[in-house]
Design a protein around this motif. Structure first.
Motif, PDB file in Angstrom:
ATOM      1  N   ALA A 368       0.441  -1.420  -0.033  1.00 33.99           N
ATOM      2  CA  ALA A 368      -0.003  -0.020   0.229  1.00 33.99           C
ATOM      3  C   ALA A 368       1.147   1.085  -0.496  1.00 33.99           C
ATOM      4  O   ALA A 368       0.210   2.278  -1.287  1.00 33.99           O
ATOM      5  N   ARG A 369       2.138   1.142   0.749  1.00 33.78           N
ATOM      6  CA  ARG A 369       3.263   2.270   0.795  1.00 33.78           C
ATOM      7  C   ARG A 369       3.202   3.299  -0.377  1.00 33.78           C
ATOM      8  O   ARG A 369       3.486   4.107  -1.418  1.00 33.78           O
ATOM      9  N   PHE A 370       3.422   2.175  -1.047  1.00 26.90           N
ATOM     10  CA  PHE A 370       3.775   1.625  -2.251  1.00 26.90           C
ATOM     11  C   PHE A 370       3.061   2.365  -3.375  1.00 26.90           C
ATOM     12  O   PHE A 370       3.642   3.105  -4.466  1.00 26.90           O
ATOM     13  N   HIS A 371       2.172   2.022  -4.117  1.00 25.29           N
ATOM     14  CA  HIS A 371       1.267   2.420  -4.904  1.00 25.29           C
ATOM     15  C   HIS A 371       0.479   3.509  -4.291  1.00 25.29           C
ATOM     16  O   HIS A 371       0.220   4.390  -4.944  1.00 25.29           O
ATOM     17  N   LEU A 372       0.389   3.707  -3.048  1.00 24.28           N
ATOM     18  CA  LEU A 372      -0.810   5.097  -2.539  1.00 24.28           C
ATOM     19  C   LEU A 372       0.574   6.650  -2.643  1.00 24.28           C
ATOM     20  O   LEU A 372       0.130   7.707  -3.135  1.00 24.28           O
ATOM     21  N   GLY A 373       2.010   5.772  -2.578  1.00 24.07           N
ATOM     22  CA  GLY A 373       2.562   6.462  -2.412  1.00 24.07           C
ATOM     23  C   GLY A 373       3.067   7.131  -4.698  1.00 24.07           C
ATOM     24  O   GLY A 373       3.555   8.739  -4.213  1.00 24.07           O
ATOM     25  N   ASN A 374       2.819   6.879  -4.660  1.00 23.10           N
ATOM     26  CA  ASN A 374       2.395   6.671  -6.215  1.00 23.10           C
ATOM     27  C   ASN A 374       1.681   7.119  -6.892  1.00 23.10           C
ATOM     28  O   ASN A 374       1.785   7.912  -8.397  1.00 23.10           O
ATOM     29  N   GLY A 375       0.272   7.462  -5.945  1.00 25.80           N
ATOM     30  CA  GLY A 375      -0.408   8.611  -6.477  1.00 25.80           C
ATOM     31  C   GLY A 375      -1.739   7.351  -7.120  1.00 25.80           C
ATOM     32  O   GLY A 375      -2.766   8.026  -6.905  1.00 25.80           O
ATOM     33  N   ALA A 376      -1.802   6.979  -6.666  1.00 29.49           N
ATOM     34  CA  ALA A 376      -3.214   5.599  -6.809  1.00 29.49           C
ATOM     35  C   ALA A 376      -3.622   5.466  -5.102  1.00 29.49           C
ATOM     36  O   ALA A 376      -3.853   6.280  -4.622  1.00 29.49           O
ATOM     37  N   ARG A 377      -5.012   4.881  -5.733  1.00 30.04           N
ATOM     38  CA  ARG A 377      -5.963   5.236  -4.244  1.00 30.04           C
ATOM     39  C   ARG A 377      -6.421   3.484  -4.201  1.00 30.04           C
ATOM     40  O   ARG A 377      -6.333   2.732  -5.001  1.00 30.04           O
ATOM     41  N   VAL A 378      -6.932   3.392  -2.740  1.00 27.85           N
ATOM     42  CA  VAL A 378      -8.015   1.813  -2.254  1.00 27.85           C
ATOM     43  C   VAL A 378      -8.603   1.788  -3.649  1.00 27.85           C
ATOM     44  O   VAL A 378      -9.831   2.903  -3.044  1.00 27.85           O
ATOM     45  N   GLU A 379      -9.269   0.669  -3.951  1.00 22.12           N
ATOM     46  CA  GLU A 379     -10.177   1.176  -4.372  1.00 22.12           C
ATOM     47  C   GLU A 379     -11.484   0.294  -4.882  1.00 22.12           C
ATOM     48  O   GLU A 379     -12.629  -0.077  -4.599  1.00 22.12           O
ATOM     49  N   ARG A 380     -10.856  -1.183  -4.139  1.00 19.83           N
ATOM     50  CA  ARG A 380     -11.696  -2.349  -3.780  1.00 19.83           C
ATOM     51  C   ARG A 380     -10.671  -4.332  -3.074  1.00 19.83           C
ATOM     52  O   ARG A 380      -9.901  -3.517  -4.047  1.00 19.83           O
ATOM     53  N   LEU A 381     -11.748  -4.031  -1.760  1.00 15.23           N
ATOM     54  CA  LEU A 381     -11.313  -5.584  -1.776  1.00 15.23           C
ATOM     55  C   LEU A 381     -11.805  -6.630  -2.487  1.00 15.23           C
ATOM     56  O   LEU A 381     -12.970  -6.712  -2.487  1.00 15.23           O
ATOM     57  N   ASN A 382     -10.833  -8.032  -2.220  1.00 12.03           N
ATOM     58  CA  ASN A 382     -11.517  -8.824  -3.043  1.00 12.03           C
ATOM     59  C   ASN A 382     -11.540 -10.275  -2.508  1.00 12.03           C
ATOM     60  O   ASN A 382      -9.986 -10.214  -1.313  1.00 12.03           O
ATOM     61  N   TRP A 383     -12.325 -10.509  -1.578  1.00  6.20           N
ATOM     62  CA  TRP A 383     -12.497 -11.586  -1.362  1.00  6.20           C
ATOM     63  C   TRP A 383     -12.120 -13.448  -1.987  1.00  6.20           C
ATOM     64  O   TRP A 383     -12.512 -13.034  -3.191  1.00  6.20           O
ATOM     65  N   VAL A 400      -6.122  -6.757  -3.466  1.00  2.00           N
ATOM     66  CA  VAL A 400      -7.059  -5.099  -3.177  1.00  2.00           C
ATOM     67  C   VAL A 400      -6.783  -4.935  -4.303  1.00  2.00           C
ATOM     68  O   VAL A 400      -5.283  -5.446  -5.303  1.00  2.00           O
ATOM     69  N   ASN A 401      -7.761  -4.117  -5.088  1.00  2.00           N
ATOM     70  CA  ASN A 401      -7.602  -3.470  -5.993  1.00  2.00           C
ATOM     71  C   ASN A 401      -6.907  -1.863  -5.995  1.00  2.00           C
ATOM     72  O   ASN A 401      -8.087  -1.163  -4.968  1.00  2.00           O
ATOM     73  N   TYR A 402      -5.321  -1.471  -6.204  1.00  2.00           N
ATOM     74  CA  TYR A 402      -5.444   0.243  -6.363  1.00  2.00           C
ATOM     75  C   TYR A 402      -5.151   0.991  -7.728  1.00  2.00           C
ATOM     76  O   TYR A 402      -5.408  -0.128  -8.831  1.00  2.00           O
ATOM     77  N   LEU A 403      -6.427   1.919  -8.052  1.00  2.00           N
ATOM     78  CA  LEU A 403      -6.474   2.116  -8.894  1.00  2.00           C
ATOM     79  C   LEU A 403      -5.643   3.663  -9.029  1.00  2.00           C
ATOM     80  O   LEU A 403      -5.291   4.428  -8.245  1.00  2.00           O
ATOM     81  N   TYR A 404      -5.151   3.518 -10.484  1.00  2.00           N
ATOM     82  CA  TYR A 404      -4.299   4.044 -11.123  1.00  2.00           C
ATOM     83  C   TYR A 404      -4.995   5.397 -12.151  1.00  2.00           C
ATOM     84  O   TYR A 404      -5.453   5.289 -13.195  1.00  2.00           O
ATOM     85  N   ASP A 405      -5.278   6.715 -11.649  1.00  2.00           N
ATOM     86  CA  ASP A 405      -6.424   7.474 -12.146  1.00  2.00           C
ATOM     87  C   ASP A 405      -5.524   8.866 -12.466  1.00  2.00           C
ATOM     88  O   ASP A 405      -4.936   9.490 -12.088  1.00  2.00           O
ATOM     89  N   PRO A 406      -4.529   8.395 -13.704  1.00  2.00           N
ATOM     90  CA  PRO A 406      -3.522   9.611 -14.504  1.00  2.00           C
ATOM     91  C   PRO A 406      -3.976  10.492 -14.239  1.00  2.00           C
ATOM     92  O   PRO A 406      -3.231  11.340 -14.089  1.00  2.00           O
ATOM     93  N   LYS A 407      -5.701  11.837 -14.255  1.00  2.00           N
ATOM     94  CA  LYS A 407      -5.669  12.663 -14.143  1.00  2.00           C
ATOM     95  C   LYS A 407      -5.786  13.511 -12.121  1.00  2.00           C
ATOM     96  O   LYS A 407      -5.972  14.022 -12.180  1.00  2.00           O
ATOM     97  N   ARG A 408      -5.605  12.555 -11.479  1.00  2.00           N
ATOM     98  CA  ARG A 408      -5.769  12.704 -10.528  1.00  2.00           C
ATOM     99  C   ARG A 408      -4.835  12.290  -9.107  1.00  2.00           C
ATOM    100  O   ARG A 408      -4.672  11.819  -7.487  1.00  2.00           O
ATOM    101  N   LEU A 409      -3.079  11.328  -9.842  1.00  2.00           N
ATOM    102  CA  LEU A 409      -2.013  11.112  -9.111  1.00  2.00           C
ATOM    103  C   LEU A 409      -2.052  12.526  -8.859  1.00  2.00           C
ATOM    104  O   LEU A 409      -1.764  11.173  -7.232  1.00  2.00           O
ATOM    105  N   ASP A 410      -1.790  13.445  -8.590  1.00  2.00           N
ATOM    106  CA  ASP A 410      -0.922  14.561  -7.661  1.00  2.00           C
ATOM    107  C   ASP A 410      -1.954  14.578  -7.005  1.00  2.00           C
ATOM    108  O   ASP A 410      -1.837  15.028  -5.625  1.00  2.00           O
ATOM    109  N   LYS A 411      -3.796  14.790  -7.115  1.00  2.00           N
ATOM    110  CA  LYS A 411      -4.708  15.068  -5.957  1.00  2.00           C
ATOM    111  C   LYS A 411      -4.437  14.167  -5.355  1.00  2.00           C
ATOM    112  O   LYS A 411      -4.442  14.252  -3.704  1.00  2.00           O
TER     113      LYS A 411
END
Length: 432
Positions: A368-383, A400-411
């Motif tokens: 999570a630290r890696f992907h969220l630090g890159n600007g992704a968000r926690v999108e969905r948990l998968n059983w 877990v799915n981390y979503l990379y939205d190119p328009k929102r990475l900086d946000k």
């Protein structure tokens, strides 16, 4: 009866003490005489009278000795590099005093340059000479990989490690790296590296690897010209028509190839670093950005870029925070019905772990630290996202799915910098 206390073990001698001594002590690998000779060889490498070519030749000769030396003697070489090649404290003190004295005057700029030069250690110049010969970069990366496990037990080695990490951050800047696609047509020696270094989902066979390099897949790696033939990091991508919720179909060798005309989603399902000696040098963020742009150019229909990621720290964290009886009820998660309260409770704990748990302002889970630090968000948990023994051991099978939205990475990065983890509303709802 009086208890006899064993005498405290004396701290190891510094290289300064050993160089001035006559006899070897305890478990010291090199005798004082050999230690002095070794120091002289290292000093000769950075001798200002030696040309770059001659310095590189001497560095290569030392590297040849090092390659055949036992571990204990290599450790003595580290100690010499760490303790005997620091910056000159007298020059630093003098330069700092001068810099402070001329603040606000025309001499300030020149004084700053003098101070910067005083702070450059002989160790920096030594390591630069090692990097000068063809196999020198490989030598230094491997040296640090061997050094790292010893840092906790011997703080004397920290200066050498810090110097290597600083230099590597410059030498392995993304501007010097090349993005390459890895395919089934790549050299066998390179494909063997993928099998060796895959760190998330073990590659079980050549047919398994071939499946991961099929027409509906992509694999990309960053390469450095001085470590040619070996990726520094690589990412495996599945091109699908929706966001994947389970790793099993992606690794199924008998599964049908996806229809590329319908592919709208790129799933990053494995990212592996290959060089332990480059720990702390970050290029994962740049890799994902470059891969997204490359995929968009090849497949304009792709709209969604997400991961299917493990949650490696979840079970260990849960064991420290959840009641023991709850832990027992989750031991067979694959047998829990969709509406079972234990299932909903486990998802709630996982959502809390990913959505709220921070350490020093960063997500607690390493992935999570890696992907969220890159600007992704926690999108969905998968059983049952990973029903393998490894997946069950790490996170009760959750992924877990981390979503990379190119328009929102900086946000998203800005949100995280304020101590708030970016996440989809569905994740928040799980622990409310």
């Amino acid at each position: 009866m009086t208890e006899i206390t064993a005498p405290a073990k004396a701290p190891p001698r510094s290289t300064r003490e050993r160089l001035a001594a006559t006899w070897r002590k305890d478990t010291e690998a090199l005798s004082p005489r050999v230690l002095r000779r070794t120091l002289a060889e290292l000093q000769a490498i950075v001798d200002p009278r030696a040309s770059e070519v001659e310095g590189g030749r001497r560095a290569r000769a030392f590297a040849d000795w090092y390659a055949g030396a036992p571990a204990e003697q290599r450790r003595d070489a580290w100690l010499l590099m760490s303790e005997q090649f620091g910056a000159d404290p007298k020059k630093i003190h003098s330069a700092r005093e001068h810099y402070e004295a001329v603040q606000g005057t025309p001499e300030e700029g020149a004084a700053e340059i003098r101070l910067r030069r005083a702070l450059v250690s002989a160790r920096t110049r030594l390591l630069q000479r090692f990097a000068a010969f063809p196999a020198g970069m490989r030598f230094l990366v491997d040296l640090r990989a061997e050094l790292l496990p010893h840092l906790r037990g011997d703080k004397r080695l920290l200066p050498l490690d810090a110097e290597l990490e600083t230099l590597f951050s410059t030498w392995f800047d993304v501007g010097f790296l090349e993005l390459r696609r890895l395919s089934w047509d790549s050299p066998a020696s390179l494909l063997e590296k993928l099998i060796k270094y895959e760190a998330v989902h073990d590659i079980r066979s050549w047919s398994d690897l071939k499946n991961r390099l099929d027409s509906d897949r992509r694999c990309y790696g960053f390469f450095h010209p001085r470590l040619d033939g070996e990726p520094l990091i690589f990412v495996e991508v599945a091109l699908t028509d929706s966001m994947s919720d389970c790793i099993t179909p992606l690794l199924d060798e008998s599964a049908a190839v996806s229809d590329m005309d319908k592919a709208t989603t790129a799933i990053f399902y494995s990212i592996s670093n290959t060089q332990a000696g480059l720990r702390g040098v970050s290029f994962g963020d740049s890799l994902i950005k470059h891969v997204v742009e490359t995929l968009k150019a090849e497949f304009p229909r792709l709209k969604t870029f997400a991961t299917l990621s493990p949650i490696p720290g979840f079970r260990a964290w849960l064991a420290r925070h959840a009641p023991a009886d709850k832990l027992a009820s989750w031991e067979k998660p694959l047998e829990l019905d969709a509406k079972a309260p234990q299932r909903q409770e486990l998802l709630s704990w996982a959502a809390r772990y990913l959505g709220r748990e921070l350490q020093d302002g960063k997500p607690l889970d390493p992935v999570a630290r890696f992907h969220l630090g890159n600007g992704a968000r926690v999108e969905r948990l998968n059983w049952a996202g990973d029903p393998s023994p490894k997946g069950l051991k790490q996170s009760f099978g959750l992924m877990v799915n981390y979503l990379y939205d190119p328009k929102r990475l900086d946000k998203h990065r800005a949100t995280l910098s304020q101590g708030v983890i970016p996440m989809a509303a569905a994740i928040e709802d799980l622990y409310r």
